[in-house]
Design an enzyme around this catalytic site. Sequence first.
Site, short mmCIF file in Angstrom:
data_model
loop_
_atom_site.label_atom_id
_atom_site.label_comp_id
_atom_site.label_asym_id
_atom_site.label_seq_id
_atom_site.Cartn_x
_atom_site.Cartn_y
_atom_site.Cartn_z
N LYS A 24 26.78 -66.34 -16.19
CA LYS A 24 25.36 -66.29 -15.83
C LYS A 24 24.48 -66.53 -17.08
O LYS A 24 23.56 -67.34 -17.05
CB LYS A 24 25.00 -64.91 -15.24
N ASN A 25 24.81 -65.80 -18.15
CA ASN A 25 23.93 -65.86 -19.32
C ASN A 25 24.08 -67.16 -20.10
O ASN A 25 23.30 -67.44 -21.01
CB ASN A 25 24.16 -64.66 -20.23
N ARG A 66 13.90 -62.15 -15.83
CA ARG A 66 13.31 -62.23 -17.15
C ARG A 66 13.72 -63.51 -17.89
O ARG A 66 12.95 -64.06 -18.69
CB ARG A 66 13.76 -61.01 -17.94
N CYS A 79 10.55 -53.29 -17.64
CA CYS A 79 11.59 -53.48 -16.64
C CYS A 79 12.56 -52.34 -16.73
O CYS A 79 12.49 -51.53 -17.64
CB CYS A 79 12.26 -54.85 -16.80
N ARG A 119 11.46 -54.56 -23.27
CA ARG A 119 11.91 -55.94 -23.48
C ARG A 119 10.78 -56.92 -23.79
O ARG A 119 10.46 -57.80 -22.99
CB ARG A 119 12.71 -56.42 -22.27
N PRO A 120 10.18 -56.79 -24.95
CA PRO A 120 9.10 -57.70 -25.34
C PRO A 120 9.64 -59.10 -25.69
O PRO A 120 10.86 -59.29 -25.78
CB PRO A 120 8.52 -57.04 -26.58
N ILE A 121 8.72 -60.07 -25.91
CA ILE A 121 9.16 -61.41 -26.34
C ILE A 121 8.52 -61.79 -27.68
O ILE A 121 8.36 -62.96 -27.98
CB ILE A 121 8.89 -62.50 -25.27
N LEU A 123 9.65 -61.78 -30.62
CA LEU A 123 10.47 -62.58 -31.54
C LEU A 123 10.52 -64.05 -31.10
O LEU A 123 10.56 -64.95 -31.94
CB LEU A 123 11.88 -62.00 -31.64
N ASP A 159 25.91 -54.90 -21.79
CA ASP A 159 26.07 -55.23 -20.37
C ASP A 159 27.35 -54.65 -19.76
O ASP A 159 27.58 -54.80 -18.56
CB ASP A 159 26.04 -56.75 -20.16
N VAL A 201 21.17 -51.20 -27.99
CA VAL A 201 20.48 -52.47 -27.76
C VAL A 201 19.21 -52.29 -26.93
O VAL A 201 18.15 -52.81 -27.29
CB VAL A 201 21.43 -53.50 -27.10
N ARG A 260 22.45 -60.59 -8.20
CA ARG A 260 21.81 -61.43 -9.22
C ARG A 260 22.86 -62.00 -10.17
O ARG A 260 22.70 -63.10 -10.69
CB ARG A 260 20.84 -60.59 -10.07
C1 UD1 Z 1 20.32 -61.21 -23.07
C2 UD1 Z 1 21.12 -61.19 -21.79
C3 UD1 Z 1 21.29 -59.75 -21.29
C4 UD1 Z 1 21.86 -58.87 -22.38
C5 UD1 Z 1 21.07 -59.01 -23.68
C6 UD1 Z 1 21.70 -58.26 -24.84
C7 UD1 Z 1 20.56 -63.33 -20.81
C8 UD1 Z 1 19.91 -64.08 -19.72
N1 UD1 Z 1 20.45 -61.98 -20.79
O1 UD1 Z 1 19.03 -60.70 -22.75
O2 UD1 Z 1 22.17 -59.78 -20.17
O3 UD1 Z 1 21.83 -57.52 -21.97
O4 UD1 Z 1 20.96 -60.39 -24.05
O5 UD1 Z 1 23.00 -58.68 -25.03
O6 UD1 Z 1 21.22 -63.90 -21.65
N2 UD1 Z 1 13.70 -57.79 -28.32
C9 UD1 Z 1 12.51 -57.64 -28.97
N3 UD1 Z 1 11.68 -58.72 -29.07
C10 UD1 Z 1 12.00 -59.93 -28.56
C11 UD1 Z 1 13.23 -60.08 -27.88
C12 UD1 Z 1 14.07 -58.98 -27.78
O7 UD1 Z 1 12.19 -56.55 -29.45
O8 UD1 Z 1 11.22 -60.87 -28.67
C13 UD1 Z 1 14.61 -56.62 -28.18
C14 UD1 Z 1 14.84 -56.25 -26.73
O9 UD1 Z 1 13.83 -55.41 -26.24
C15 UD1 Z 1 16.18 -55.56 -26.79
C16 UD1 Z 1 16.91 -56.34 -27.89
O10 UD1 Z 1 15.88 -57.00 -28.65
O11 UD1 Z 1 16.03 -54.23 -27.19
C17 UD1 Z 1 17.91 -57.35 -27.39
O12 UD1 Z 1 17.27 -58.25 -26.51
P1 UD1 Z 1 17.74 -59.77 -26.35
O13 UD1 Z 1 18.93 -60.01 -27.19
O14 UD1 Z 1 16.55 -60.64 -26.56
O15 UD1 Z 1 18.15 -59.79 -24.83
P2 UD1 Z 1 17.80 -60.90 -23.76
O16 UD1 Z 1 17.89 -62.26 -24.37
O17 UD1 Z 1 16.59 -60.53 -23.02
#
Ligand code: UD1
Length: 420
Positions: free
Chosen positions: A22-23, A94, A118, A123-125, A127, A307, A329, A399
């Site tokens: 999936k990922n 997301r 969520c 889970r901010p974006i 970065l 996960d 995480v 999902r």
């Molecule tokens: C991806 C996976 C998800 C998995 C996660 C961690 C997909 C579609 N989903 O999610 O199944 O659980 O990796 O292995 O691939 N963070 C920030 N700022 C950002 C982005 C992330 O602070 O801009 C934080 C998040 O809140 C979290 C951590 O970084 O605490 C890891 O998140 P991230 O690695 O980005 O996970 P996803 O890509 O959302």
Amino acid sequence: MAKYIVKQSLSLSGEVEISGSKNAVLPIMAAALLTDELCEITGVPALRDVDVMCGLMRGIGARVNEFYSDKAIEIKTDKIDSEEAPNELVKKMRASVLVMGPLLARTGRARIALPGGCAIGTRPINLHLKGLKALGANISSENGYVIASADKLRGANIYLDSPSVGATENITMAAVLAEGTTVIENAAEEPEIVDMVNFLNKMGAKIKGAGTDTVRIEGVKKLSGAKHAVIPDRIETGTFMLAAAITRGNVLIKNAVSDHVKPITAKLKECGAVIDIVDDGLTVDARHGILTSTDIKTLPYPGFPTDIQSQFMAFLTTVHGAGMVIENVFENRYMHVNELNRMGANIKIEGRVAIVEGDRRLHGAEVFATDLRAGAALVLAALAARGTTQISEIHHIERGYSAFAEKLKGIGADIIRMEE
Ligand code: UD1
């Protein structure tokens, strides 16, 4: 609304085949937006998240043909009709934010609904945005949407404060068509990133270092279409490894990539399960001896995957002794604990730490899936629990698990999917 009715099913045995990841497939589909040529993706799992991604891509202007019987998808995006990922799709999934990098690279603009809070944390974006900004994008926000725009993207050195999977993918996809070289440091190293990069390189991108903490992207002018087979899902693999272990069974998990599940293998071995790597996957044998507890802490790859935390926790309730789980995480990823405790588990949480008492005789209950992996953990617990368990809200599980009930049935589980 559908639910699972699960009866105790000890000693699962036989073979189960793992689907595509999936990922990996989600960013690969997003990457197909970077070209107007035909992309063919095989090994695509039949999942609700893939359906959501198909819908999002069509809204953007892609022609998407799904051939589910062949597990294949064709994507061709002659032109972009809309640079938007609307709120109703980002809310459902997301990973919709992964179209931001490709849209920005292809059209100079992307408008993406901000993922709100969520179930597994905020889970901010930030970065993702930090990286796109470094490449020269202007970032603004209005009415819950973030808008990235740029006349031209230019390569840059980007250091990620933490190794975010999605940020690494989004920035890589934006940088492939930028002028000059981009270096992402403290990048995430997950196998799904390597798979996406392999696909991008087949399209003509010049990316090195995927799977390490430094990814180097040399910008190119244009990408072409490509064919790609998605890697097997390591989280589905881990879930079936734990299904074998929690039922004290013996299961051949076909198509599993043993290298991708090393931390799960190591921990299950510590507990006393016997795991063998075979030609077409791996076997988990937990029929003999008394399994004992261990501690796990989740970390970015190659650490123990977040996960698999909930599924492993379900397993720990059934073995001898107490174990400690530390979730590093995501904050708030213990939504399954209440439900497991309702099935007779004894798990106490203090912040990021959970203490899991073993030797529990789990019993059936009416429980609900709060999110994808929490739901999988409840199904595993239900297999080991005396009596019957009803699990509702299984749309979360669907999902990310392809034919979950059917695959479990194939190795002897008593599980029925019922439409309410
Ligand atoms: C991806 C996976 C998800 C998995 C996660 C961690 C997909 C579609 N989903 O999610 O199944 O659980 O990796 O292995 O691939 N963070 C920030 N700022 C950002 C982005 C992330 O602070 O801009 C934080 C998040 O809140 C979290 C951590 O970084 O605490 C890891 O998140 P991230 O690695 O980005 O996970 P996803 O890509 O959302």
